[in-house]
Design a protein around this motif. Structure first.
Motif, PDB file in Angstrom:
ATOM      1  N   THR A  94      41.396  65.592  57.628  1.00  0.00           N
ATOM      2  CA  THR A  94      41.364  65.046  58.984  1.00  0.00           C
ATOM      3  C   THR A  94      42.425  65.630  59.911  1.00  0.00           C
ATOM      4  O   THR A  94      42.244  65.658  61.133  1.00  0.00           O
ATOM      5  N   GLY A  95      43.555  66.056  59.334  1.00  0.00           N
ATOM      6  CA  GLY A  95      44.664  66.504  60.170  1.00  0.00           C
ATOM      7  C   GLY A  95      45.461  65.361  60.759  1.00  0.00           C
ATOM      8  O   GLY A  95      46.368  65.582  61.567  1.00  0.00           O
ATOM      9  N   TYR A  96      45.161  64.137  60.363  1.00  0.00           N
ATOM     10  CA  TYR A  96      45.843  62.963  60.898  1.00  0.00           C
ATOM     11  C   TYR A  96      46.936  62.484  59.956  1.00  0.00           C
ATOM     12  O   TYR A  96      46.732  62.386  58.747  1.00  0.00           O
ATOM     13  N   SER A 142      58.032  51.416  62.417  1.00  0.00           N
ATOM     14  CA  SER A 142      56.661  50.947  62.543  1.00  0.00           C
ATOM     15  C   SER A 142      55.801  51.916  63.344  1.00  0.00           C
ATOM     16  O   SER A 142      54.696  52.282  62.936  1.00  0.00           O
ATOM     17  N   LYS A 143      56.295  52.344  64.502  1.00  0.00           N
ATOM     18  CA  LYS A 143      55.497  53.188  65.394  1.00  0.00           C
ATOM     19  C   LYS A 143      55.330  54.607  64.861  1.00  0.00           C
ATOM     20  O   LYS A 143      54.306  55.255  65.115  1.00  0.00           O
ATOM     21  N   THR A 144      56.296  55.087  64.107  1.00  0.00           N
ATOM     22  CA  THR A 144      56.199  56.453  63.595  1.00  0.00           C
ATOM     23  C   THR A 144      55.461  56.518  62.259  1.00  0.00           C
ATOM     24  O   THR A 144      55.127  57.607  61.796  1.00  0.00           O
ATOM     25  N   PHE A 145      55.199  55.370  61.632  1.00  0.00           N
ATOM     26  CA  PHE A 145      54.537  55.361  60.330  1.00  0.00           C
ATOM     27  C   PHE A 145      53.158  56.002  60.438  1.00  0.00           C
ATOM     28  O   PHE A 145      52.316  55.596  61.233  1.00  0.00           O
ATOM     29  N   ASP A 146      52.934  57.022  59.626  1.00  0.00           N
ATOM     30  CA  ASP A 146      51.679  57.787  59.634  1.00  0.00           C
ATOM     31  C   ASP A 146      51.319  58.241  61.041  1.00  0.00           C
ATOM     32  O   ASP A 146      50.140  58.300  61.409  1.00  0.00           O
ATOM     33  N   TYR A 147      52.350  58.542  61.809  1.00  0.00           N
ATOM     34  CA  TYR A 147      52.187  59.003  63.202  1.00  0.00           C
ATOM     35  C   TYR A 147      51.330  58.052  64.032  1.00  0.00           C
ATOM     36  O   TYR A 147      50.506  58.469  64.850  1.00  0.00           O
ATOM     37  N   GLY A 148      51.527  56.762  63.818  1.00  0.00           N
ATOM     38  CA  GLY A 148      50.942  55.764  64.707  1.00  0.00           C
ATOM     39  C   GLY A 148      49.471  55.473  64.538  1.00  0.00           C
ATOM     40  O   GLY A 148      48.834  54.933  65.448  1.00  0.00           O
ATOM     41  N   THR A 149      48.894  55.772  63.367  1.00  0.00           N
ATOM     42  CA  THR A 149      47.446  55.635  63.207  1.00  0.00           C
ATOM     43  C   THR A 149      46.970  54.236  62.826  1.00  0.00           C
ATOM     44  O   THR A 149      45.759  54.004  62.751  1.00  0.00           O
ATOM     45  N   ILE A 150      47.896  53.310  62.578  1.00  0.00           N
ATOM     46  CA  ILE A 150      47.480  51.933  62.307  1.00  0.00           C
ATOM     47  C   ILE A 150      47.380  51.177  63.631  1.00  0.00           C
ATOM     48  O   ILE A 150      48.285  51.225  64.464  1.00  0.00           O
ATOM     49  N   CYS A 151      46.270  50.467  63.821  1.00  0.00           N
ATOM     50  CA  CYS A 151      45.997  49.844  65.122  1.00  0.00           C
ATOM     51  C   CYS A 151      46.939  48.700  65.449  1.00  0.00           C
ATOM     52  O   CYS A 151      46.973  48.238  66.598  1.00  0.00           O
TER      53      CYS A 151
END
Length: 492
Positions: free
Chosen positions: A61-63, A241-250
């Motif tokens: 995915t590149g995410y 929190s915001k940087t975790f997995d580059y912000g992909t959790i809603c």
């Protein structure tokens, strides 16, 4: 050629559903201990494969980041499993002897699991665990950008389930995802319930399918930092929190709403902990790439601050963890005010908690109704007055909203599907778990006789007939004249 692909994918869905239906019939008659052994085997397999699945997801995915996706996989395999493993989901699950009511669980049947590209493998682990724990089969529909890693996660779950005695076909995944395949999966007679995680359009499609559906709305999460907050701790939690997995959790933070009295300290702490504040020129450049065709630009989703900066044509430090921009407006003409599934955070300055309440409510109404709200505050009275009227299903206090919302750092049920209630046009405001995936039948014993005679002191008054409206003699004369004129006219 496209027609052939659609036909093949639809046929594949039908075959998976028929197989799932038969597998579900077999698992439905298993005991609680048998079900629990299967779920334990699945959780152990997910733990052992967490890292490999994370690599596959990022490569395809590149995410996001491999390390963080590994943590998400482990959260599903560990935290979710620990939260549900003792839950009764088979047969009589509760006996209320005082009221003589028994509750019996019966599986919903076959579940359609819609999987997003941002969290493809962790979503499969989570949905497979809670579906099987409740005695159901599940067929996954992956996002086209994450088809391979989603399928591999489903394969691992099925293989682990079979090793513990589950039937073949209990967990499966569409090989070639198409729109036609997703529509067939959601609308087919064999599908009983839909677990939808994805974009707004996909969730709406799930609710429009005619089947019971648990959908998830977007999460434009505002976070209020009150004057009483422990600022270093608040910023530490926010950045993590915001940087975790580059912000992909809603459930991740989208906007900080800060009292002006402490703004200088908050900004200094943000900078100290790795946030990069964009200047006016840089803000305009980043704003120009946040949205595309009226929605979030997928090119920035789950990307590093440096990659986003390069896309915007600017330079940021290599150690920048977050891109920060100050904002005053809310709406589509203000791109920084939308949900950004990336390490981009917006800062609003307010004069007091009343203005903060107004800004937070507007942000939720703009794109996050019913999802999540955060507050950093040490004053319980302020917290109580601030949260009671907010249209958010999860209100996270003094911790990161990403982790607090999913139940990793709070007492909320650990989950990766977060309902938004009627605020967000969802059927529930709960964190979804096995308890949502079985029907509860109630066996109720008679306790007392029904009183069929009214007490002697009750009287029944006759209801008078409505009185005819009074008509004067002149009104009657006018009515007769009108009728005679109509008769004469018709005779002509």
């Amino acid at each position: 050629m496209m027609l052939d692909v659609d036909l093949q994918s639809v046929q594949e869905v039908r075959q998976y559903l028929l197989t799932a239906k038969e597998a579900q019939k077999r698992i439905q008659v298993m005991s609680q201990s048998q079900i629990d052994q299967i779920v334990q085997s699945m959780a152990e397999a997910a733990k052992s494969e967490a890292g490999r699945l994370a690599v596959l997801a990022v490569e395809e995915t590149g995410y996001g980041r491999v390390a963080d996706k590994t943590v998400k996989n482990l959260f599903a395999a560990n935290d979710v499993y620990q939260a549900v493993k003792e839950m009764k989901t088979v047969g009589i699950i509760k006996r209320d002897e005082q009221n003589r009511v028994w509750e019996i669980a019966q599986p919903v049947g076959v579940i359609a699991g819609i999987v997003p590209s941002t969290n493809p493998t962790s979503t499969v682990i989570f949905k497979a665990l809670i579906s099987v724990k409740a005695g159901n089969a599940i067929v996954f529909s992956p996002h086209p950008q994450a088809a391979k890693c989603t399928k591999e996660a489903a394969r691992i779950m099925q293989a682990a389930a079979e090793r513990a005695g589950a039937p073949a076909g209990l967990i499966s995944c569409i090989t070639h995802p198409t729109l036609a395949a997703s529509q067939e999966l959601m609308g087919h007679d064999c599908t009983d319930v839909i677990l939808a995680t994805g974009g707004t359009a996909m969730v709406k499609a799930a609710y429009s399918s005619g089947k019971p559906a648990f959908g998830v709305g977007p999460g434009n999460v505002p976070v209020y930092i009150h004057t009483s907050a422990d600022i270093p701790a608040a910023i530490r939690h926010t950045v993590q929190s915001k940087t975790f997995d580059y912000g992909t959790i809603c459930a991740s933070e989208q906007a900080l709403v800060v009292d002006k009295e402490i703004k200088r300290k908050v900004v200094a702490e943000l900078k100290r902990q790795g946030a990069y504040f964009l200047d006016d020129y840089e803000t305009k450049r980043v704003a120009a790439i946040i949205m595309k065709e009226g929605g979030l630009n997928p090119a920035i989703v789950g990307k590093s601050p440096q990659a986003i900066a390069e896309l915007a044509g600017i330079l940021v430090p290599e150690d920048a963890k977050l891109l920060m921009a100050e904002e005053t407006g809310i709406g589509r003409e203000f791109p920084f005010s939308i949900e950004k599934l990336a390490p981009i955070l917006t800062l609003y300055t307010v004069s007091d908690s009343q203005e903060a309440s107004h800004i937070c409510a507007k942000l939720l109404a703009f794109g996050g109704l019913g999802h999540t709200l955060g507050i950093h505050c040490q004053n319980t009275q302020v917290i109580e007055s601030f949260v009671v009227d907010k249209p958010a299903s999860r209100i996270v206090v003094n911790t990161g909203t990403t982790f607090g919302g999913i139940g990793a750092t709070t007492g909320i049920l650990p989950s990766l599907t977060l309902g938004c209630g009627s605020f967000g046009n969802n059927v529930t405001s709960d964190n979804i778990g096995p308890q949502h995936l079985f029907n509860v039948k109630r066996v109720a014993f008679g306790l007392r006789e029904m009183k069929l005679e009214a007490p002697e002191n009750v009287t029944f008054a006759a209801v008078p007939a409505p009185a005819a409206p009074a008509i004067s003699r002149d009104e009657i004369t006018e009515i007769i004249k009108s009728v005679l004129m109509e008769l004469q006219s018709s005779n002509r």
